[in-house]
Structure formats: structure tokens, C-alpha cells
Design a protein around this motif. Structure first.
Motif, PDB file in Angstrom:
ATOM      1  N   GLU A   1       5.448 -13.646 -15.486  1.00 52.45           N
ATOM      2  CA  GLU A   1       5.367 -12.553 -14.518  1.00 52.45           C
ATOM      3  C   GLU A   1       6.228 -12.833 -13.291  1.00 52.45           C
ATOM      4  N   SER A   2       6.155 -14.063 -12.781  1.00 48.37           N
ATOM      5  CA  SER A   2       6.985 -14.430 -11.634  1.00 48.37           C
ATOM      6  C   SER A   2       8.455 -14.371 -11.994  1.00 48.37           C
TER       7      SER A   2
ATOM      8  N   GLU B   1      -3.563  -7.920   3.034  1.00 52.99           N
ATOM      9  CA  GLU B   1      -2.525  -8.795   3.596  1.00 52.99           C
ATOM     10  C   GLU B   1      -1.142  -8.513   3.013  1.00 52.99           C
ATOM     11  N   HIS B   2      -1.026  -7.468   2.198  1.00 52.20           N
ATOM     12  CA  HIS B   2       0.251  -7.182   1.522  1.00 52.20           C
ATOM     13  C   HIS B   2       0.677  -5.744   1.832  1.00 52.20           C
ATOM     14  N   ASN B   3       1.351  -5.574   2.946  1.00 50.57           N
ATOM     15  CA  ASN B   3       1.678  -4.225   3.409  1.00 50.57           C
ATOM     16  C   ASN B   3       2.635  -3.497   2.473  1.00 50.57           C
ATOM     17  N   MET B   4       3.537  -4.232   1.825  1.00 49.45           N
ATOM     18  CA  MET B   4       4.476  -3.560   0.931  1.00 49.45           C
ATOM     19  C   MET B   4       3.750  -3.014  -0.312  1.00 49.45           C
ATOM     20  N   LEU B   5       2.728  -3.733  -0.772  1.00 51.97           N
ATOM     21  CA  LEU B   5       1.926  -3.213  -1.882  1.00 51.97           C
ATOM     22  C   LEU B   5       1.174  -1.969  -1.426  1.00 51.97           C
ATOM     23  N   ARG B   6       0.695  -1.994  -0.212  1.00 54.79           N
ATOM     24  CA  ARG B   6       0.019  -0.807   0.317  1.00 54.79           C
ATOM     25  C   ARG B   6       0.980   0.383   0.430  1.00 54.79           C
TER      26      ARG B   6
ATOM     27  N   CYS C   1       2.130  -9.518  -6.588  1.00 55.37           N
ATOM     28  CA  CYS C   1       2.184  -8.317  -5.747  1.00 55.37           C
ATOM     29  C   CYS C   1       3.387  -7.446  -6.117  1.00 55.37           C
ATOM     30  N   ASP C   2       4.541  -8.072  -6.312  1.00 60.02           N
ATOM     31  CA  ASP C   2       5.748  -7.312  -6.640  1.00 60.02           C
ATOM     32  C   ASP C   2       5.607  -6.593  -7.979  1.00 60.02           C
ATOM     33  N   THR C   3       4.926  -7.238  -8.938  1.00 56.54           N
ATOM     34  CA  THR C   3       4.754  -6.598 -10.241  1.00 56.54           C
ATOM     35  C   THR C   3       3.837  -5.397 -10.128  1.00 56.54           C
ATOM     36  N   LYS C   4       2.771  -5.529  -9.358  1.00 57.35           N
ATOM     37  CA  LYS C   4       1.888  -4.383  -9.141  1.00 57.35           C
ATOM     38  C   LYS C   4       2.653  -3.232  -8.505  1.00 57.35           C
TER      39      LYS C   4
END
Length: 938
Positions: A349-350, A578-583, A537-540
Motif C-alpha cells: 500500500e505504501s 489529524e489528517h486535514n488533506m483526508l478531510r 491516508c493517501d490511499t484512502k
């Protein structure tokens, strides 16, 4: 400002302004802001940041306030400009010493000296350059470095000036210091090399920094020394090339020879390190694609410099050289490394996430260089790449890792160059005969090729891929996604949906919703499962993006399948605190979800409204990341809301602070205000109109004409939705509208909006118009009738400013509403009123070909449900509200033809035939003839 008494209080304020305690910080900042325009303030700041005994943070802040003051108050024409006497003193103080011990402060001082130099050097500051050069010659290392740093920033700033006179001054200046700067560069380069050989690392670093500053200051040199192996030298070359491409022409040949030999020939093997390779590639790329080096299509129109550069490039990039560069880019730099392959095995995944942005700077750099080289020399490189493809036809032996890696690299190149290869590759046949088979090879080692084929199809699908093949591709992708092991091991498998469902504008014509619908439930379900399974997070974010695209594509047909997603998103939102870009990705998904659900989105309000509240609250730190998407979500929520709720109304408390920001999101903010008015004008205006008026009044003091129009449109919509309430709630703004009409606002779009507002008030709230007219007559010290005449005259004169047919008809209806009238002023302006009416009749009347009669094309007699094509979005709740409103709007419910007739008949009845005949004689005969033609049959 008395220097002795001021120093201590300014020092105290600066100290408090560096505090973490807001109780101290805020008053101190306000006090410093008030002092900005006080004489002597900047002299105190100069003394403070030159005092090396004081706290570094305080001195740093003093420098920043000084620098900001230069921007605001140094120019002679600036409000509260510094006196010439103080500026002279400050200039002298800035260059009395170059011994600042703190690097960051030294850089800021150098920058602010350069800012002053941009405005004053050499006329008001002739001593600056001589003092700098003298300081550079000194033996003191710190003083020499600081002077060089300042010299670099000053020359960089002066070189950036674009006026012809400034350019001549800089050329004169440069001619005097160029030789000296070059000798400095040569001297420090020699010192650097000697210190490297002697192992004196600290001294070498100091010399290297001085070398770079010297090189940046002189910009030119005549030979390549061993020092160019440093990335810093290449950086300087690139800076020079980008800023002064024509002056770089004599260096093109040597630069290309140097870079190509180290990166694309055996001579550089083992010598070039990664950052050096990257900069060499950047140098080649910048030369290849530089517009200044490209001749015009008509060679006779080309500049001599462009022709010279083009000649040098053509001589260098021979067929053998290009072939070697192309082959080596693909077969060497595109190959996955052992480190990457190991990462894939350990953490698939990474690895999938990293290979989207690449593990190092080298890979994206090689891809960009490949694209630029291929674009500019496609005739030479296309056969080279096609030959590499031909050599790899058929399935590759899974036991041959070298061939697998090579196929991956070649497919990568074919994907990158898809647009360039459009006429040379039959991709449909290649897909059916080769690529489809490779997707079905399930051997573990073949995942490398499956991954690349998936990506390759994604590159070509918007370039050249028949829509008839899409169902076959959907089935293959669905098959891959249904194998859990393949999805985990092939991170790009799920991403294929992105390419299939979000094609480029070119491919929009090929996507067919009906082709995708049979696979919608399965693919959406698998995507949702994947969203839950992945951890990165990036994958989501990637999966959410695909889900958003699917929803956007199928619109309301997603409704049966979103239940699980709707239940999961609140949990994901909490987990991503804690992950604003995911939000941000969640917000985007919610935007499309609300649009797909339409009025049913009201069921999401318990989750949706707190998300909007947080995302658009400027007092909350996350707003920096979430605001833009949060505003968009707020807007679509309102547009799709079936009715106002107290919670939805309460969110508007965030808006005043947003309007105060005056950011690039201001237009969306106005759209949100308008959406509230359409949704529930009464509830909204009674709750927030007073605060809105205050915000709008503040905005109108300092806003562009376009921004002013946006403010006025809110008032216009409010009057349209609720004429009485709108006029009452926005009463404080209407006098400025009235003044704009009377004074003849020069900007046509603003004037058009003014007249639209005046038209609404006059036509639909005549009593309020009368009160406003009386109020403004007192302000202008005129009789009411006299001022009304001015308004009508200006209205007639500026009718051409109104371009929208709706507003033109509105103006006609509004002015006609003054009839019948025995007022002498209205009768004096009768001719102008009739002229406007005839103009508007030409705008809105269409002739019935069967009966030969005219009808008003703007009339809406009933609410028609339009038939939607497959590509059209269904109407939102706001669209429906607008249509219902239009049924009640005089513009769409009153026949202009009939209204003109009735008003003229009423005026005739009031004045009698003789009086009315005399009034009509004031109208041009041609206008009368056209009027009669429009009114025939009534």
C-alpha cells in the motif's frame, strides 16, 4: 517620535509582541500598528535590530516591521510617507556595518536593503554599491559574507526592474561591477577547491557559499571549472538561464555537452549523484523547452537570438544523440530499483502511494525530461520507442526479471507519450490482442506488468479508446478487484476506476452512463470495501476520489447504493482529525454525495452540518485546509435543501468573519448568501440582514467593481424574492444605489445592477421608492420632482449599459409604472420612457409565423418540467425555487406589450385625446411607427 523616550516603549511593545500570551500579544500588535505612521518609528526599529545585545526574537520582529514599512510608506506618493530627512538617515544607518551574527536576520536585512535600493538606487542612494564593494574586499569573513549577501539581493532586485530607463541604469551599473564580481567568483572557487583538497570542511563550506553569492551576483562566467560539479553551481546556472535566456545563449553548447555527457553517456557512470543528475536534467529540459530559443513559424519573423539558439540546439541534438538519450531515459532511468521492488513486497500500500509521487526526485524529473524531449523531437524518437515496444511483444517470461522491468519501463514511456503517439499506435488492437491478455496473467511476479498495464490504459483511455470496448474493460477491472490478494498486491487496480469514470474533457463524449450502470453496484461496493480496508491516508484519499467520480458520473442513480458509505463517513471523519488533506477528500465526496442525493441529503444533516460548521469557521485552525471545500459543500447543501432548518440557518453565523477576509472565496460566499435568500428569505433576512448590511458597507469601501456587483446582486435577489422585506432589510444600502444612478456611475456593469435594483423598488414597492426619493431629494437639496426627472433622464441615457433582456424589460415596466401621471416632470420625460419601452419590445417580442402577431417571449404561464437528456443534471431544489419565483415575477408574468398598451391608454384617458396627442408628438415618428406595429391587434 522622541528617540530617547520612544526606544524603551517600542522595545517593550516588540517584546510583548513576541509573547505567546494573547493578552500581551494583541495589545502590543495594535500599538505597533498605530506607530507605523509616526515619524521616527523606523529609526527606533533600526537601532533595535542593530543592537546585537537584545533578544533575537525581538530583533527579528523589528526587522519585519521595518521591511513592511518600506512597502507601505517609503514611496513619496504613499499615504503617511516617510520624510526625506528620515529616509536619508535610515539609508545611512542600514549600511554602517555588515556584522550581523544571526543568519536569518542578516538575510532579512539584506532583503530590506534591496527593497530600498529598488526605489532609491542609484539616484537617491549613489553610495550603496561602492560601500558594498568596499566591504566585500575586506578580510573580515563575517563582514565579507554579509556584504556579499546584500550585494546579491540588491543586484537581483535591480535586475528585475522592467522599465526601459531602469534597465539602462542597471546595465550601466552592471558594466562597472561585472569584472569585479567575476574575479570574486574565481577567487572563492579557488579557495573552495583548495580547502576541499586540504580537508578543511568548515572553511570549504564558507567559501562555497561565497562562491555561490558571487556567481549569482555576476550571473556570467567563461569556463566550466570542477566547481560546477556542485549542485549549487547548477542551481545558479538554471537561475541565470530562466531569468536571462538570451544572455545564456553562448553557454548553451557547453551546458548541453556537460549535462548530457554526465547523464547519458558512459563517461558519467559512477560519478553523478542523484541531486546532480536531477539538476543536469533540469538544465537540458529548460534549454529544450525555452520559448526564447524557438523560432517563429515564419522564420523571417524570428529574432536573431532565437535563430542562433535554435541553430545551436539543432546542431547538438543529432539523430544519434537523441536516440541515445531516448533509449537511456527508458532503459536506465525508468527502471524500478531493487529498493522499490523490496518496498512493494514489504508494504504494497505504501509502495502504491509512493509511486504516485515517486520515491525520489529523479523519477518525476526523468519523466518530465522525456516528455519535453519527445514533444520537441517526436519524429526522431517515435520510431525508437516503437521499436522498443515491438521487441517486447507477447507475454514476458516471469522467470526473467530484467525483461519484466524493461517492459514496465517501456510501457511507462508509451503511456507518458500517449498524445504524441496518437497517429502511430492502434491502441484498440493493442488492447484486445496484447494488453487484455497480460491483465489476465495471475502469476505473482507478473503483478509488475498488471500494474503498469492498468496505468497505461488509464493514460490512453482519454486519448484513443473506443467506447465499445469499455464494457470489456469494466469486466476485467471488476474481476481484478474481486480478488482480494490482487487488490492488496496491485494498488493500482482500484485506481483504474479513476481513469474509467473521470475521463478528460476529450473523453467525455465517449463515456456512456448506460454502459457503466450494470457494473455500478458491484464496483461501488468493492470501492467501499477497499476504503475500509486500506490504512494509508493517501490511499484512502485516492479511493474517496474514485468514489466521488463515480457518484458525479451516475448522479441520482447512485442513491440505492450509498447507504453504507453514508454510515461510514462520520467514523472516517472522526478518525481523520489529524489528517486535514483526508478531510478535504471527505468534503469532496460529500459534495458529490449531496448532489447525487438531492433533497434526500437532508437525512445527512446531523453529520453534514457540523462538518460545514467546522470547515468554515475561521477561528478554527483546520479552516486553512478545509475552507474552500467546506464552502462548496455549504453551497450545494443549500441548493439541494428542500426547506430551511434552524441548524442550517445557524451556520450562517460563520459568514461575517468570512466576508471580512475578502479572500478568493468571496464569490462562493455571495452565492451562499443568495442561496439562503432563495431558500427562505423571511427567516434569513430577519435573522441576518442587519449584520449583512454592515458587512456589505465595509466591503464596498474597498472592493473591486466586480466585487461591488456581487454585493449588489444579493440586494437585487432579495428584492426579487421579497420586494417589501428586501427593501426594508437592505434599506441602509439603497441610498448609495440611488446616488450611483443620479451621479452616473461610470462602470457599465455596476450601473446596470444599480438600475436593476431601482427597477425592482420602483415597480414592486412604489411607496418605499417614494420615501427614498424624498430622502434623497433632501440630501441633494432638490425638489422631489426635479430629482425624479434626473433619475429618469439618467435611466434613459444609460439604458445601453443594461445587456440582460430581463433587466431591460424590468426597466421598461418600472418606468411605465409611473404612468398615468399628471406630473409635469414625468410628462417631460415621456419621450424617453417610450423610447426605452420600444427598445425593450424589440428585445422580448417574437413574431408568431402563423398569425403574424407578436408575443412576449419571457412570459411563463406554468411550471414546465423539462425533459432531461442522459448528459444533463437533474434540477436542484434551488432550481425549482427559482422557477416558482419566476412565475410570480412581473418580468415573467406581465406581458410588456399589454402593459405598454394599458399604460398609454390610461395616460390618454387622464389627459384627453388632444393632450395625449400633443404628448405623443414629442416622440420620434419612427419610434411611434414601431410602437404601433408592436401594439397592433390590441
Amino acid at each position: 517620535m522622541d528617540m530617547d523616550s520612544a526606544s524603551s516603549v517600542v522595545l517593550q511593545a516588540l517584546t510583548q509582541a513576541t509573547s505567546q500570551d494573547t493578552a500581551l500579544l494583541k495589545p502590543a500588535e495594535e500599538q505597533l500598528r498605530q506607530w507605523e505612521t509616526q515619524p521616527g518609528f523606523y529609526s527606533v526599529l533600526l537601532n533595535i535590530f542593530n543592537n546585537h545585545m537584545l533578544d533575537v526574537n525581538v530583533r527579528w520582529l523589528a526587522v519585519l516591521y521595518f521591511k513592511n514599512g518600506i512597502d507601505r510608506y517609503w514611496r513619496r506618493v504613499a499615504p503617511h510617507a516617510l520624510s526625506e530627512e528620515e529616509k536619508t538617515s535610515l539609508r545611512a544607518g542600514l549600511i554602517t556595518n555588515f556584522n550581523e551574527p544571526v543568519n536569518q536576520i542578516a538575510t532579512q536585512i539584506a532583503v530590506l536593503i534591496a527593497k530600498v535600493a529598488r526605489l532609491d538606487c542609484p539616484r537617491q542612494w549613489p553610495e550603496l554599491i561602492p560601500i558594498l564593494l568596499e566591504s566585500v574586499k575586506g578580510q573580515d569573513g563575517l563582514r565579507q559574507h554579509r556584504a556579499l549577501l546584500t550585494f546579491y539581493h540588491v543586484t537581483k532586485t535591480l535586475a528585475s526592474k522592467r522599465l526601459a530607463q531602469d534597465k539602462r541604469l542597471f546595465q550601466d551599473l552592471a558594466s562597472g561591477i561585472y569584472s569585479f564580481a567575476c574575479s570574486l567568483w574565481s577567487h572563492h572557487t579557488d579557495c573552495f577547491l583548495q580547502q576541499v583538497v586540504a580537508g578543511e570542511q568548515a572553511q570549504a563550506l564558507g567559501s562555497l557559499e561565497r562562491t555561490l553569492l558571487s556567481l549569482k551576483g555576476s550571473w556570467k562566467h567563461t569556463h566550466f571549472s570542477v566547481g560546477l560539479l556542485s549542485v549549487g553551481f547548477l542551481n545558479a546556472l538554471l537561475d541565470f538561464l530562466e531569468v536571462h535566456p538570451c544572455a545564456f545563449i553562448p553557454l548553451i553548447q557547453r551546458s548541453l555537452e556537460f549535462a548530457v555527457s554526465y547523464v547519458f553517456t558512459p563517461a558519467g557512470e559512477g560519478l553523478a549523484f542523484e541531486r546532480f543528475t536531477v539538476q543536469c536534467m533540469n538544465l537540458i529540459k529548460t534549454i529544450v523547452k525555452n520559448d526564447a530559443y524557438k523560432p517563429c513559424k515564419n522564420m523571417e519573423d524570428s529574432k536573431p537570438e532565437s535563430l542562433e539558439a535554435h541553430k545551436i540546439k539543432t546542431a547538438f541534438f543529432t539523430h544519434p544523440t537523441l536516440t541515445e538519450i531516448g533509449r537511456r531515459l527508458v532503459s536506465h532511468y525508468f527502471l524500478l530499483t531493487e529498493e522499490e521492488l523490496a518496498m512493494w513486497e514489504e508494504d504494497p500500500e505504501s509502495f502504491g502511494t509512493l509511486t504516485d509521487t515517486w520515491h525520489t526526485a529523479t523519477n518525476p524529473c526523468t519523466e518530465v525530461l522525456f516528455l519535453d524531449i519527445f514533444h520537441n523531437y517526436s519524429q526522431t524518437l517515435t520510431p525508437v520507442l516503437l521499436e522498443m515496444v515491438q521487441n517486447l511483444q507477447g507475454p514476458t517470461n516471469v522467470e526473467d526479471p530484467v525483461q519484466l522491468l524493461m517492459k514496465d519501463a517501456v510501457y511507462n514511456a508509451v503511456g507518458l507519450a500517449a498524445y504524441e503517439l496518437f497517429d502511430n499506435v492502434d491502441f484498440d488492437q493493442w488492447f484486445k490482442n496484447q494488453l487484455l491478455c497480460e491483465l489476465q496473467v495471475r502469476h505473482n511476479r507478473y503483478k509488475l506488468i498488471r500494474r503498469r498495464v492498468i496505468w497505461l490504459i488509464g493514460q490512453w483511455i482519454s486519448v484513443k479508446f473506443k467506447s465499445d470496448l469499455r464494457p470489456l474493460l469494466y469486466e476485467v477491472i471488476l474481476s481484478l478487484m474481486q480478488d482480494p490478494d490482487l487488490v492488496v498486491r496491485d494498488p493500482h487496480t482500484q485506481r483504474m476506476s479513476l481513469s474509467l469514470n473521470t475521463p478528460s474533457p476529450v473523453d467525455d463524449f465517449e463515456f456512456r452512463t448506460e454502459q457503466f450502470l450494470p457494473y455500478l453496484e458491484s464496483i461501488f461496493s468493492l470501492l467501499f470495501q477497499l476504503l475500509q480496508q486500506v490504512n494509508e491516508c493517501d490511499t484512502k484519499m485516492q479511493v474517496l476520489h474514485v468514489i466521488s467520480c463515480v457518484i458525479e458520473r451516475v448522479s441520482i442513480q447512485i442513491r440505492p447504493y450509498v447507504g453504507c458509505l453514508v454510515q461510514y463517513l462520520p467514523l472516517l471523519w472522526r478518525q481523520s482529525e489529524e489528517h486535514n488533506m483526508l478531510r478535504c477528500a471527505i468534503l469532496t465526496t460529500l459534495i458529490h454525495l449531496v448532489q447525487g442525493l438531492g433533497a434526500e441529503s437532508k437525512n445527512l444533516y446531523p453529520f453534514l452540518l457540523p462538518v460545514i460548521q467546522l470547515s468554515t469557521d475561521v477561528s478554527q485552525p483546520p479552516h486553512v485546509y478545509l475552507l474552500e471545500d467546506g464552502l462548496e459543500l455549504w453551497l450545494v447543501t443549500l441548493e439541494n435543501s428542500p426547506a430551511i432548518t434552524p441548524e442550517l440557518l445557524r451556520i450562517f453565523q460563520n459568514m461575517p468573519a468570512l466576508l471580512e477576509l475578502s479572500s478568493e472565496n468571496l464569490r462562493t460566499c455571495f452565492q451562499i448568501v443568495n442561496a439562503y435568500i432563495y431558500l427562505s428569505a423571511s427567516d434569513f433576512l430577519q435573522s441576518y440582514a442587519e449584520g449583512l448590511c454592515k458587512s456589505f458597507c465595509d466591503l464596498l469601501k474597498d472592493i473591486t467593481n466586480e466585487g461591488q456587483v456581487q454585493v449588489l446582486k444579493v440586494v437585487e435577489i432579495a428584492l426579487k424574492v421579497s420586494p417589501v422585506l428586501g427593501a426594508h432589510m437592505f434599506q441602509p444600502l439603497l441610498p448609495s444605489v440611488f446616488r450611483g444612478v443620479v451621479d452616473g456611475e461610470r462602470y457599465p456593469v455596476v450601473m446596470s445592477t444599480y438600475l436593476g435594483i431601482m427597477g425592482r423598488v420602483l415597480l414592486q414597492n412604489a411607496s418605499f421608492f417614494s420615501v427614498l426619493l424624498t430622502q434623497m431629494a433632501g440630501e441633494y437639496n432638490q425638489e422631489v420632482g426635479q430629482l425624479l426627472g434626473v433619475v429618469i433622464e439618467m435611466w434613459v441615457d444609460r439604458m445601453d449599459n443594461i445587456t440582460q433582456p430581463e433587466r431591460r424589460k424590468l426597466s421598461s415596466l418600472a418606468l411605465l409604472s409611473l404612468l398615468p401621471s399628471d406630473n409635469s416632470v414625468v410628462q417631460e420625460k415621456f419621450c424617453g420612457i417610450v423610447n426605452i419601452c420600444v427598445e425593450a419590445l424589440h428585445d422580448v417580442m417574437t413574431e408568431d409565423s402563423d398569425t403574424g402577431t407578436f408575443k412576449d417571449c419571457m412570459l411563463m404561464s406554468h411550471l414546465e418540467e423539462p425533459k432531461l437528456s442522459d448528459d444533463e443534471e437533474p434540477p436542484t431544489e434551488q432550481d425549482k425555487r427559482k422557477k416558482l419565483l419566476a412565475l410570480e415575477d412581473p418580468v415573467h408574468s406581465v406581458s410588456l406589450q399589454q402593459y405598454v398598451y394599458e399604460k398609454l391608454k390610461a395616460q390618454q384617458a387622464l389627459m384627453g385625446d388632444q393632450g395625449f396627442g400633443a404628448l405623443m408628438e414629442t416622440v420620434d415618428t419612427e419610434i411611434v411607427r414601431q410602437l404601433q406595429e408592436f401594439l397592433q391587434g390590441l
